[in-house]
Motif scaffolding. Sequence first.
Motif, PDB file in Angstrom:
ATOM      1  N   GLN A  25       0.822  -1.202   0.000  1.00 31.82           N
ATOM      2  CA  GLN A  25       0.000   0.000   0.000  1.00 31.82           C
ATOM      3  C   GLN A  25       0.864   1.264   0.000  1.00 31.82           C
ATOM      4  O   GLN A  25       1.799   1.390   0.789  1.00 31.82           O
ATOM      5  N   ASN A  26       0.544   2.194  -0.905  1.00 30.82           N
ATOM      6  CA  ASN A  26       1.114   3.549  -0.928  1.00 30.82           C
ATOM      7  C   ASN A  26       2.616   3.586  -1.199  1.00 30.82           C
ATOM      8  O   ASN A  26       3.264   4.587  -0.900  1.00 30.82           O
ATOM      9  N   SER A  55       5.900   3.918  -3.624  1.00 32.63           N
ATOM     10  CA  SER A  55       6.226   4.513  -4.914  1.00 32.63           C
ATOM     11  C   SER A  55       6.625   3.410  -5.882  1.00 32.63           C
ATOM     12  O   SER A  55       7.472   2.578  -5.568  1.00 32.63           O
ATOM     13  N   THR A  56       6.014   3.403  -7.060  1.00 32.66           N
ATOM     14  CA  THR A  56       6.178   2.259  -7.946  1.00 32.66           C
ATOM     15  C   THR A  56       7.254   2.430  -9.022  1.00 32.66           C
ATOM     16  O   THR A  56       7.893   1.453  -9.413  1.00 32.66           O
ATOM     17  N   GLN A 105      11.173   5.300   1.802  1.00 32.98           N
ATOM     18  CA  GLN A 105      10.340   4.107   1.925  1.00 32.98           C
ATOM     19  C   GLN A 105      11.139   2.815   1.951  1.00 32.98           C
ATOM     20  O   GLN A 105      10.580   1.740   2.138  1.00 32.98           O
ATOM     21  N   LYS A 150       7.351   5.645   7.480  1.00 32.67           N
ATOM     22  CA  LYS A 150       7.421   5.819   6.029  1.00 32.67           C
ATOM     23  C   LYS A 150       7.981   4.595   5.326  1.00 32.67           C
ATOM     24  O   LYS A 150       7.729   4.387   4.140  1.00 32.67           O
ATOM     25  N   LYS A 179       8.439   1.135   3.825  1.00 37.56           N
ATOM     26  CA  LYS A 179       7.541   0.085   3.355  1.00 37.56           C
ATOM     27  C   LYS A 179       8.275  -1.234   3.089  1.00 37.56           C
ATOM     28  O   LYS A 179       7.654  -2.294   3.052  1.00 37.56           O
TER      29      LYS A 179
END
Length: 351
Positions: free
Chosen positions: A68-69, A71-72, A79, A222, A224
């Motif tokens: 979730q959320n 950056s791709t 992150q 922050k 991930k």
Amino acid sequence: MVNTTTAAGLVGVVLLARHGDRTTYYQDPNTYNSTQAYITPLGEQQEFELGSFLRNTYLNPDSPSFIQNISTDVVNVDQLTVRADAGGGNVILNSAYALLQGLYPSTQKSAITLANGTTILPPLGGYQYVPVESLEFWQSPSLTSWMDCEIYDHVNVQYTYNQTYYETLPPTFLQQARYYTDWLQSNIFTDSVSNGIGQIAIRTLLPEVFWALGNMTKTSNKVKMNIQEIDYKPFISLFNVTNATLTDPDISGIANYAAAVALELSQDSQGQYEVSMKFKNGTEDNQFRQLKMFGNTSITFDSFIQHLFSTTINSTNNWCFSCNQTVLRGCSVFNYSNDPFLYGYGTGYTR
């Protein structure tokens, strides 16, 4: 308990990744000090493929394991947390860089525009530079807490790169060497109790895992994805302390180059955090395999901590006492006058 990951995706993931193929090396069977070894082009490709696989698994919005959320395309360095052992010719550190090239490949989207209107694209077509925390041997025992002399390693390297060796080696010799090496390493890096010295390879790494997963449960967090680039030894100990080998005995032994363990954090419909463990044994596997921890495909985060907390070694001081080390790796600064293992107090035997 079944895995209850919601359709919304994961909260985050902690990844343990083994380095890629390397040149031959020797480890002293007593001290574990090793000769220099270097990552090969094959190893770099293995790690790049692992990074690409992880990208498709965790950064693809269409994946059931999408985080979730996150950056791709353009990396948000806030992150990601990445650590790697910097010793032994930087095989593991360079493996981390190769993995990250696959996870966040070069992209035109990483370009920036200056105040004067000039557009600047990073080198190599938009290469994305992800910070990696490198740990030297002397800094901390966290990633190298065992510091074997293996017949298999020499055989494997020669079989891969020496054509004469490849053509003359008996057909089953490599498999036999691997079998006995797996047996040896499994017996060295496991123990009958969770806090035994045989589990040392994972005991110093677990505090980082707890900390990373715990932070992911906080709304202010922050990060991930937490990546630990490591050797094969923690894989053996981790599978043992979580009882994963009881249901999947074939995962014991040495994990292949570019293998990865994923400790995925999700929330159920009641908002409770859960952890599940998956394993991909190198480039030979094309997907993650669901493993069981303590008989379950997922357990609550609190249960995960409760099961493994007594296993952990969370400081250099604790590592020194656990290993009966009084001189090396910074241990000389600690007071051992009350250590019963060294002086026999309370045992009836003293020096």
